[in-house]
Design a protein around this motif. Structure first.
Motif, PDB file in Angstrom:
ATOM      1  N   GLU A   1     -48.044  42.112 -31.919  1.00  0.00           N
ATOM      2  CA  GLU A   1     -47.924  43.481 -32.399  1.00  0.00           C
ATOM      3  C   GLU A   1     -49.270  44.063 -32.803  1.00  0.00           C
ATOM      4  O   GLU A   1     -49.512  45.264 -32.630  1.00  0.00           O
ATOM      5  CB  GLU A   1     -46.934  43.535 -33.563  1.00  0.00           C
ATOM      6  N   ASP A   2     -50.145  43.239 -33.348  1.00  0.00           N
ATOM      7  CA  ASP A   2     -51.441  43.754 -33.785  1.00  0.00           C
ATOM      8  C   ASP A   2     -52.340  44.114 -32.602  1.00  0.00           C
ATOM      9  O   ASP A   2     -53.242  44.940 -32.721  1.00  0.00           O
ATOM     10  CB  ASP A   2     -52.141  42.740 -34.684  1.00  0.00           C
TER      11      ASP A   2
ATOM     12  N   SER B   1     -44.493  38.039 -32.226  1.00  0.00           N
ATOM     13  CA  SER B   1     -43.175  38.651 -32.111  1.00  0.00           C
ATOM     14  C   SER B   1     -42.394  37.960 -30.994  1.00  0.00           C
ATOM     15  O   SER B   1     -42.384  36.738 -30.907  1.00  0.00           O
ATOM     16  CB  SER B   1     -43.316  40.156 -31.864  1.00  0.00           C
TER      17      SER B   1
ATOM     18  N   ARG C   1     -41.725  30.669 -40.929  1.00  0.00           N
ATOM     19  CA  ARG C   1     -41.910  31.949 -41.591  1.00  0.00           C
ATOM     20  C   ARG C   1     -41.788  31.767 -43.101  1.00  0.00           C
ATOM     21  O   ARG C   1     -40.964  30.995 -43.575  1.00  0.00           O
ATOM     22  CB  ARG C   1     -40.874  32.968 -41.104  1.00  0.00           C
TER      23      ARG C   1
ATOM     24  N   HIS D   1     -43.694  40.018 -51.283  1.00  0.00           N
ATOM     25  CA  HIS D   1     -43.770  40.653 -49.974  1.00  0.00           C
ATOM     26  C   HIS D   1     -42.375  40.945 -49.447  1.00  0.00           C
ATOM     27  O   HIS D   1     -41.462  40.149 -49.606  1.00  0.00           O
ATOM     28  CB  HIS D   1     -44.486  39.728 -48.968  1.00  0.00           C
ATOM     29  N   ARG D   2     -42.235  42.072 -48.780  1.00  0.00           N
ATOM     30  CA  ARG D   2     -40.977  42.367 -48.112  1.00  0.00           C
ATOM     31  C   ARG D   2     -40.924  41.725 -46.729  1.00  0.00           C
ATOM     32  O   ARG D   2     -39.856  41.387 -46.240  1.00  0.00           O
ATOM     33  CB  ARG D   2     -40.793  43.879 -47.976  1.00  0.00           C
ATOM     34  N   SER D   3     -42.068  41.591 -46.098  1.00  0.00           N
ATOM     35  CA  SER D   3     -42.105  41.065 -44.734  1.00  0.00           C
ATOM     36  C   SER D   3     -42.534  39.605 -44.734  1.00  0.00           C
ATOM     37  O   SER D   3     -43.124  39.096 -45.694  1.00  0.00           O
ATOM     38  CB  SER D   3     -43.064  41.900 -43.866  1.00  0.00           C
ATOM     39  N   PHE D   4     -42.234  38.941 -43.596  1.00  0.00           N
ATOM     40  CA  PHE D   4     -42.596  37.537 -43.439  1.00  0.00           C
ATOM     41  C   PHE D   4     -44.013  37.395 -42.913  1.00  0.00           C
ATOM     42  O   PHE D   4     -44.538  38.260 -42.214  1.00  0.00           O
ATOM     43  CB  PHE D   4     -41.658  36.865 -42.428  1.00  0.00           C
ATOM     44  N   LEU D   5     -44.622  36.281 -43.237  1.00  0.00           N
ATOM     45  CA  LEU D   5     -45.794  35.804 -42.524  1.00  0.00           C
ATOM     46  C   LEU D   5     -45.293  34.738 -41.558  1.00  0.00           C
ATOM     47  O   LEU D   5     -44.343  34.008 -41.860  1.00  0.00           O
ATOM     48  CB  LEU D   5     -46.828  35.223 -43.492  1.00  0.00           C
ATOM     49  N   THR D   6     -45.914  34.639 -40.393  1.00  0.00           N
ATOM     50  CA  THR D   6     -45.361  33.798 -39.332  1.00  0.00           C
ATOM     51  C   THR D   6     -46.441  32.965 -38.664  1.00  0.00           C
ATOM     52  O   THR D   6     -47.561  33.441 -38.443  1.00  0.00           O
ATOM     53  CB  THR D   6     -44.671  34.662 -38.249  1.00  0.00           C
TER      54      THR D   6
ATOM     55  N   ARG E   1     -42.161  34.039 -46.978  1.00  0.00           N
ATOM     56  CA  ARG E   1     -42.360  35.279 -47.718  1.00  0.00           C
ATOM     57  C   ARG E   1     -43.033  34.902 -49.032  1.00  0.00           C
ATOM     58  O   ARG E   1     -42.422  34.253 -49.879  1.00  0.00           O
ATOM     59  CB  ARG E   1     -41.036  35.980 -47.966  1.00  0.00           C
TER      60      ARG E   1
ATOM     61  N   LYS F   1     -32.320  49.507 -38.624  1.00  0.00           N
ATOM     62  CA  LYS F   1     -32.446  48.181 -38.009  1.00  0.00           C
ATOM     63  C   LYS F   1     -31.172  47.349 -38.105  1.00  0.00           C
ATOM     64  O   LYS F   1     -30.934  46.471 -37.279  1.00  0.00           O
ATOM     65  CB  LYS F   1     -33.610  47.417 -38.625  1.00  0.00           C
TER      66      LYS F   1
END
Length: 212
Positions: free
Chosen positions: A82-83, A67, A32, A40-45, A34, A159
């Motif tokens: 998720e997508d 996920s 992962r 970015h706030r979210s990770f790429l995985t 960022r 969360k």
């Protein structure tokens, strides 16, 4: 080394979610990152697998929305995308081909011990009632059996405080342990006996609200 895009010196990298396959011959992990340049706030995985000695590394999947996951057997992993709003099965051969197993909500999935037929998973709180669902899915018959619903107070919805069910199964496949705070808003562990459900394959069939 496998290149990724976009690459930047300020990117922050993490390696986590390590899990061995069912015979201990290979393990999977997430890479992962960022992107620092875009803040970015979210990770790429993306996901990798490797032999037990760390050799023979290959990309398992670099598709978006990866996920929760579980090894079904030494060569296949069940992933939630998720997508796509679905659990997909992927073979560990580097081809990244996917087979949709179940469409529905994201959850913490696992197979019953020694079975490729029964999947148990959960959901995050759903609907106005803020209920978490715990359910079994039979891949062969297509039956979806809700074992129970558990209320999560909205005061715990953040969360950092949320309590996921995180179902885990006993070695004989007859009992499930979950985390929950539905009773008196205190975090507890509960055990459910599912032996009768598995033996009879009976139960009320529900269709959970599909994502999107």
């Amino acid at each position: 080394q496998v290149p990724y895009s976009p690459a930047h010196p300020e990117d922050m990298h993490y390696f986590n979610h390590i899990l061995w396959n069912t015979d201990g011959s290979r393990f999977m992990f997430f890479h992962r990152w960022r992107p620092g340049v875009k803040r970015h706030r979210s990770f790429l995985t993306r996901a990798f697998t490797a032999d037990a000695d760390g050799k023979n590394v290959r990309i398992f999947s670099e598709k978006p929305g990866l996920s929760h996951f579980i090894w079904r057997d030494p060569e296949h992993i069940l992933f939630y995308r998720e997508d796509r709003g679905a659990y997909v099965l992927i073979k560990d051969d580097g081809r990244q081909n996917e087979e949709v197993v179940l469409e529905g909500r994201n959850g913490h999935c696992t197979y019953l011990p020694g079975s490729t037929e029964w999947i148990i998973t959960d959901t995050y709180p759903l609907g106005e009632e803020n209920m978490q669902y715990l359910y079994l899915y039979n891949v062969v018959s297509g039956r979806l059996i809700v074992l129970n619903r558990f209320f999560q107070p909205r005061s715990f919805s953040h969360k950092e405080w949320r309590v996921d069910l995180h179902p885990r199964v006993s070695r004989d496949g007859t009992k499930v342990i979950i985390d929950s705070l539905h009773k008196n808003e205190t975090r507890q562990m509960y055990m459910l006996d599912i032996s009768g459900v598995i033996e009879s394959d009976r139960g009320v069939i529900y269709r959970l609200e599909k994502k999107g």
